[in-house]
Write a protein that holds these residues in place. Structure first.
Motif, mmCIF file in Angstrom:
data_model
loop_
_atom_site.group_PDB
_atom_site.id
_atom_site.type_symbol
_atom_site.label_atom_id
_atom_site.label_comp_id
_atom_site.label_asym_id
_atom_site.label_seq_id
_atom_site.Cartn_x
_atom_site.Cartn_y
_atom_site.Cartn_z
ATOM 1 N N UNK A 151 35.226 -3.631 -11.865
ATOM 2 C CA UNK A 151 36.651 -3.595 -12.235
ATOM 3 C C UNK A 151 36.818 -3.208 -13.705
ATOM 4 N N UNK A 152 35.954 -3.742 -14.560
ATOM 5 C CA UNK A 152 36.039 -3.421 -15.986
ATOM 6 C C UNK A 152 35.797 -1.929 -16.218
ATOM 7 N N UNK A 153 34.854 -1.351 -15.489
ATOM 8 C CA UNK A 153 34.581 0.085 -15.630
ATOM 9 C C UNK A 153 35.747 0.922 -15.122
ATOM 10 N N UNK A 154 36.338 0.496 -14.029
ATOM 11 C CA UNK A 154 37.517 1.211 -13.523
ATOM 12 C C UNK A 154 38.671 1.123 -14.520
ATOM 13 N N UNK A 155 38.813 -0.006 -15.188
ATOM 14 C CA UNK A 155 39.875 -0.157 -16.191
ATOM 15 C C UNK A 155 39.661 0.815 -17.354
ATOM 16 N N UNK A 156 38.406 1.005 -17.752
ATOM 17 C CA UNK A 156 38.102 1.969 -18.806
ATOM 18 C C UNK A 156 38.512 3.364 -18.362
ATOM 19 N N UNK A 214 40.652 4.184 -16.108
ATOM 20 C CA UNK A 214 42.108 4.234 -15.971
ATOM 21 C C UNK A 214 42.761 4.529 -17.322
ATOM 22 N N UNK A 215 42.244 3.879 -18.338
ATOM 23 C CA UNK A 215 42.792 4.105 -19.682
ATOM 24 C C UNK A 215 42.494 5.523 -20.166
ATOM 25 N N UNK A 216 41.297 6.017 -19.860
ATOM 26 C CA UNK A 216 40.946 7.396 -20.210
ATOM 27 C C UNK A 216 41.934 8.368 -19.567
ATOM 28 N N UNK A 217 42.234 8.152 -18.302
ATOM 29 C CA UNK A 217 43.179 9.020 -17.593
ATOM 30 C C UNK A 217 44.584 8.893 -18.178
ATOM 31 N N UNK A 218 45.001 7.659 -18.463
ATOM 32 C CA UNK A 218 46.333 7.421 -18.999
ATOM 33 C C UNK A 218 46.511 8.103 -20.349
ATOM 34 N N UNK A 219 45.468 8.055 -21.173
ATOM 35 C CA UNK A 219 45.535 8.669 -22.498
ATOM 36 C C UNK A 219 45.129 10.138 -22.471
ATOM 37 N N UNK A 220 44.779 10.633 -21.283
ATOM 38 C CA UNK A 220 44.382 12.027 -21.079
ATOM 39 C C UNK A 220 43.275 12.463 -22.043
ATOM 40 N N UNK A 221 42.270 11.617 -22.177
ATOM 41 C CA UNK A 221 41.140 11.942 -23.052
ATOM 42 C C UNK A 221 40.237 12.944 -22.357
ATOM 43 N N UNK A 222 39.720 13.870 -23.130
ATOM 44 C CA UNK A 222 38.852 14.925 -22.602
ATOM 45 C C UNK A 222 37.628 15.076 -23.505
ATOM 46 N N UNK A 274 32.144 3.385 -26.410
ATOM 47 C CA UNK A 274 32.690 2.180 -27.034
ATOM 48 C C UNK A 274 33.058 1.101 -26.015
ATOM 49 N N UNK A 275 33.642 1.508 -24.891
ATOM 50 C CA UNK A 275 34.215 0.525 -23.968
ATOM 51 C C UNK A 275 33.414 0.319 -22.677
ATOM 52 N N UNK A 276 32.822 1.375 -22.146
ATOM 53 C CA UNK A 276 32.098 1.241 -20.873
ATOM 54 C C UNK A 276 30.622 0.919 -21.060
ATOM 55 N N UNK A 277 30.007 1.477 -22.094
ATOM 56 C CA UNK A 277 28.575 1.245 -22.270
ATOM 57 C C UNK A 277 28.217 -0.238 -22.398
ATOM 58 N N UNK A 278 28.980 -1.052 -23.136
ATOM 59 C CA UNK A 278 28.660 -2.480 -23.181
ATOM 60 C C UNK A 278 28.743 -3.146 -21.802
ATOM 61 N N UNK A 279 29.675 -2.691 -20.986
ATOM 62 C CA UNK A 279 29.810 -3.240 -19.626
ATOM 63 C C UNK A 279 28.601 -2.849 -18.786
ATOM 64 N N UNK A 280 28.189 -1.594 -18.895
ATOM 65 C CA UNK A 280 27.025 -1.114 -18.145
ATOM 66 C C UNK A 280 25.782 -1.883 -18.566
#
Length: 85
Positions: A8-13, A15-23, A33-39
């Motif tokens: 769920x935490x990875x999906x939230x990351x 989701x935020x990437x998509x919302x902010x349209x990061x490429x 910054x956000x997913x690697x610590x979770x992994x």
């Protein structure tokens, strides 16, 4: 439940990437910054579970852990390639 909380935490990351349209590099930087610590925490948990001597190798949970652990690199490729969802 623990594994699902990591997922769920990875999906939230994502989701935020998509919302902010990061490429591209921005997307990778955000993931680092956000997913690697979770992994990292997830795979540490997997290793801890696998070292539990009370876990029967024939249990579905042990089999799932045994499937996941050797695929760490493949399951983490999204941290090095922005094109991977």
């Amino acid at each position: 439940a623990i594994a699902l909380s990591y997922i769920r935490a990875l999906y939230a990351v994502e989701e935020r990437i998509a919302k902010e349209d990061l490429q591209g590099q921005q997307k990778l930087d955000f993931r680092i910054e956000h997913a690697q610590p979770v992994v990292k925490a997830f795979f540490k948990w997997v290793e801890e579970c696998l070292s539990d001597v009370t876990l029967l190798p024939s249990s579905p949970f042990a089999k799932a852990l045994g499937y996941t652990h050797p695929r760490k690199t493949s399951l983490s490729v999204f941290l090095t390639d922005a094109a991977v969802p």
